[in-house]
Design a protein around this motif. Structure first.
Motif, mmCIF file in Angstrom:
data_model
loop_
_atom_site.group_PDB
_atom_site.id
_atom_site.type_symbol
_atom_site.label_atom_id
_atom_site.label_comp_id
_atom_site.label_asym_id
_atom_site.label_seq_id
_atom_site.Cartn_x
_atom_site.Cartn_y
_atom_site.Cartn_z
ATOM 1 N N VAL A 50 0.855 -1.187 0.000
ATOM 2 C CA VAL A 50 0.000 0.000 0.000
ATOM 3 C C VAL A 50 0.891 1.236 0.000
ATOM 4 O O VAL A 50 2.082 1.155 0.257
ATOM 5 C CB VAL A 50 -0.958 0.014 1.216
ATOM 6 C CG1 VAL A 50 -1.910 -1.157 1.145
ATOM 7 C CG2 VAL A 50 -0.198 0.001 2.518
ATOM 8 N N ARG A 52 1.542 5.398 -1.784
ATOM 9 C CA ARG A 52 1.198 6.530 -2.649
ATOM 10 C C ARG A 52 2.331 6.752 -3.651
ATOM 11 O O ARG A 52 3.492 6.695 -3.289
ATOM 12 C CB ARG A 52 1.008 7.746 -1.751
ATOM 13 C CG ARG A 52 0.666 9.030 -2.392
ATOM 14 C CD ARG A 52 0.496 10.068 -1.254
ATOM 15 N NE ARG A 52 0.214 11.369 -1.754
ATOM 16 C CZ ARG A 52 -1.001 11.888 -1.860
ATOM 17 N NH1 ARG A 52 -2.038 11.188 -1.461
ATOM 18 N NH2 ARG A 52 -1.185 13.096 -2.337
ATOM 19 N N ASN A 67 -3.207 6.688 -4.903
ATOM 20 C CA ASN A 67 -3.239 6.115 -3.560
ATOM 21 C C ASN A 67 -3.621 4.644 -3.663
ATOM 22 O O ASN A 67 -4.578 4.297 -4.346
ATOM 23 C CB ASN A 67 -4.256 6.853 -2.682
ATOM 24 C CG ASN A 67 -3.871 8.306 -2.503
ATOM 25 O OD1 ASN A 67 -2.773 8.615 -2.084
ATOM 26 N ND2 ASN A 67 -4.780 9.202 -2.854
ATOM 27 N N ASP A 69 -4.706 1.558 -1.326
ATOM 28 C CA ASP A 69 -5.195 1.222 0.012
ATOM 29 C C ASP A 69 -5.693 -0.214 0.026
ATOM 30 O O ASP A 69 -6.332 -0.670 -0.925
ATOM 31 C CB ASP A 69 -6.341 2.156 0.422
ATOM 32 C CG ASP A 69 -5.887 3.596 0.522
ATOM 33 O OD1 ASP A 69 -4.966 3.863 1.310
ATOM 34 O OD2 ASP A 69 -6.450 4.445 -0.198
ATOM 35 N N TYR A 76 -7.371 -4.457 -3.153
ATOM 36 C CA TYR A 76 -6.866 -3.093 -3.017
ATOM 37 C C TYR A 76 -7.796 -2.113 -3.716
ATOM 38 O O TYR A 76 -8.508 -2.467 -4.651
ATOM 39 C CB TYR A 76 -5.458 -2.987 -3.606
ATOM 40 C CG TYR A 76 -4.479 -3.851 -2.876
ATOM 41 C CD1 TYR A 76 -3.821 -3.387 -1.752
ATOM 42 C CD2 TYR A 76 -4.257 -5.172 -3.267
ATOM 43 C CE1 TYR A 76 -2.945 -4.198 -1.049
ATOM 44 C CE2 TYR A 76 -3.392 -5.990 -2.581
ATOM 45 C CZ TYR A 76 -2.736 -5.499 -1.463
ATOM 46 O OH TYR A 76 -1.882 -6.313 -0.767
#
Length: 141
Positions: A50, A52, A67, A69, A76
């Motif tokens: 995970v 950025r 992003n 997550d 995801y």
């Protein structure tokens, strides 16, 4: 070869509509970002799945971020931010500050953008030299 593409977004800017593609290898953590078919970021082995990724889009180098997550298990969610806003918010704001016309001109697809805040005019990704005309109503004889 782009075989781990997990998200594709279209981002409309003054210089055109840019296609952002994101590859994410969920076992290796590989991250690859393509803008308009050109690879701009590649990270092959990432232990953290995970996070950025920050990059630029277009001639004006507009700041963007993807992003990554975790949703659940090995699922995801991928979101794109442009100028610090979600793509949806950026697009909504842009519709208030720019007017875009797409037309066929002498057999050529033409895209014209008026930036309302700066009064810049773009045609097919290039800024145009413009002149301001003051109506005669405001001119004194």
């Amino acid at each position: 070869m782009m075989n781990d593409i997990v998200a594709i977004w279209d981002v409309a800017l003054s210089d055109g509509v840019h296609k952002v593609e994101f590859e994410h290898g969920t076992t290796s953590g590989k991250r690859v970002i393509h803008v308009d078919g050109k690879e701009i970021i590649r990270k092959n082995w990432m232990f953290k799945l995970v996070g950025r990724e920050i990059f630029n889009i277009g001639k004006a180098k507009v700041k963007a971020a993807i992003n990554i997550d975790a949703v659940s298990g090995f699922a995801y969610e991928y979101t794109l931010e442009v100028k610090g806003k979600s793509l949806k918010k950026f697009t909504e704001q842009r519709s208030k500050t720019a007017k875009t016309w797409s037309l066929l001109l002498d057999g050529i697809d033409t895209r014209i953008v008026l930036e309302k805040d700066t009064m810049d005019v773009w045609c097919n990704g290039e800024t145009l030299q413009t002149a301001v005309s003051i109506p005669s109503l405001f001119m004194t004889p």
